[in-house]
Design a protein around this motif. Structure first.
Motif, mmCIF file in Angstrom:
data_model
loop_
_atom_site.group_PDB
_atom_site.id
_atom_site.type_symbol
_atom_site.label_atom_id
_atom_site.label_comp_id
_atom_site.label_asym_id
_atom_site.label_seq_id
_atom_site.Cartn_x
_atom_site.Cartn_y
_atom_site.Cartn_z
ATOM 1 N N LEU A 53 1.092 -1.212 0.047
ATOM 2 C CA LEU A 53 -0.198 -0.121 0.083
ATOM 3 C C LEU A 53 0.799 1.337 0.034
ATOM 4 O O LEU A 53 0.587 2.162 -0.589
ATOM 5 N N SER B 232 -3.516 5.033 -3.030
ATOM 6 C CA SER B 232 -4.880 4.781 -2.855
ATOM 7 C C SER B 232 -5.436 4.729 -4.227
ATOM 8 O O SER B 232 -6.257 3.872 -4.450
ATOM 9 N N ILE C 63 -6.167 5.557 1.680
ATOM 10 C CA ILE C 63 -5.693 4.420 2.552
ATOM 11 C C ILE C 63 -5.293 4.949 3.840
ATOM 12 O O ILE C 63 -4.791 3.945 4.404
ATOM 13 N N ASP D 143 -4.807 1.164 -5.827
ATOM 14 C CA ASP D 143 -5.489 -0.001 -5.061
ATOM 15 C C ASP D 143 -6.848 0.332 -5.053
ATOM 16 O O ASP D 143 -7.582 -0.850 -5.094
ATOM 17 N N GLY E 60 2.445 1.423 -4.877
ATOM 18 C CA GLY E 60 1.667 1.889 -3.586
ATOM 19 C C GLY E 60 0.568 2.989 -4.013
ATOM 20 O O GLY E 60 0.936 3.763 -4.990
#
Length: 329
Positions: A167, A176, A232, A179, A174
């Motif tokens: 993340l 947000s 995240i 992901d 990595g």
């Protein structure tokens, strides 16, 4: 009507690989026959857990297995490109976990190889195949809320900072956006039709250099807009509202694994539509891949490759405004 079983291989043994293996167990004519890992111990443990007969200590051995029809690529984001190419170059159909690759350049190369070899390839955007999202497409096609003008959608959660985790590590793609933001960008693409004409975005780049939270406004033809956010390090509502000239549709409770829609038509009461499903929901993308294989199709019209490429280009454009580049770029 009976079908020949489709023989699946799973590349990688991480959490999402286990989720997909569980989903395959719910499909009678899906046979999980092989798993590939970089570790013999990991392959053996996964094989024991899911009763997989063939356990390989390398991805190459899995890709070379002549008795595997299709491979689910469940590796971390940064490895999708090389592992998809590995499987395709061994003549295997591929279902690749989202995000498809790190960037549009990688995605275009993978798609070109699949098309050149006539092999099935699809991005595993599992939410697109859920019964509630299938029904959503039908409702929008019927014009139940008139012309769609705007969509608001989010996906965020709070994780502890760990520079070594996928993340937060730039070397693993990595952040947000790749992901969980990819879910919202893909939904906007599905609802509003393709790539935006313009966009504005802000992100908070954390201590490791990746986006810990981001807000995006995508502008489409005719003034239509998508307002999206991802995170995240921040809990968000996990809600989606699609707004039209004649009403709204809410997808809930958590839109990315939705079991219900609420349709509001202007001047009328709300209509609740409940579409629960058994299992974890990943079986629906597997069923679509199997349907395409049996029909001799090289891609799905529900998640077409050109749209996947457009989604990757959109995410590239978003990251460009932040100045976020990954080491492999």
């Amino acid at each position: 009507m009976t079908h020949q079983p489709v023989r699946w291989g799973i590349l990688s043994t991480g959490r999402i690989a286990g989720v997909f293996a569980e989903a395959l167990q719910s499909i009678d004519d899906a046979h999980l026959v092989a798993v590939g890992s970089r570790s013999a111990d990991s392959a053996a443990a996964f094989g024991d857990r899911f009763d997989v007969p063939r356990r390989y200590a390398s991805y190459e051995e899995l890709a070379a297995d002549p008795d595997v029809d299709i491979i689910y690529n469940a590796t971390p984001h940064a490895l999708h490109y090389e592992n998809c190419l590995l499987c395709l170059n061994h003549g295997k159909a591929v279902l690749c976990e989202k995000p498809f690759t790190i960037n549009a350049r990688q995605a275009a190369e993978v798609v070109a190889v699949a098309r050149e070899r006539g092999l099935f390839l699809m991005e595993a955007m599992w939410t697109r195949f859920l019964p509630a999202i299938v029904r959503l497409r039908e409702l929008l096609a019927q014009g139940v809320i008139g012309e769609v003008r705007m969509i608001a959608s989010d996906f965020g959660f709070r994780a502890g900072v760990d520079p070594q985790s996928r993340l937060f590590d730039p070397a693993l793609g990595g952040g947000s956006l790749l992901d969980v933001g990819v879910y919202t960008v893909s939904l906007a693409s599905m609802v509003l039709g393709g790539e935006p004409e313009r966009l504005a975005t802000l992100a908070d780049l954390g201590s490791t250099g990746v986006d810990e939270q981001a807000a995006m406004i995508l502008g489409y033809s005719g003034g239509r807009m998508a307002v999206l956010w991802s995170a995240i390090r921040t809990e968000t509502p996990h809600e989606t509202t699609i707004m039209g000239t004649g009403g709204m549709i809410r997808i809930h409770p958590q839109w990315w694994r939705a079991t219900s829609l609420t349709v509001h038509r202007s001047g009328q009461g709300d209509e609740a539509i409940h579409l629960p499903f058994n299992g974890n929901g990943y079986q629906f993308e597997a069923l679509e891949a199997m349907r395409c294989l049996r029909a001799g199709l090289s891609e799905s019209q529900v998640m077409p490759l050109d749209e996947t490429l457009g989604i990757m280009r959109t995410m590239d454009a978003i990251r460009a405004q932040w100045g976020l580049k990954y080491p492999m770029e």
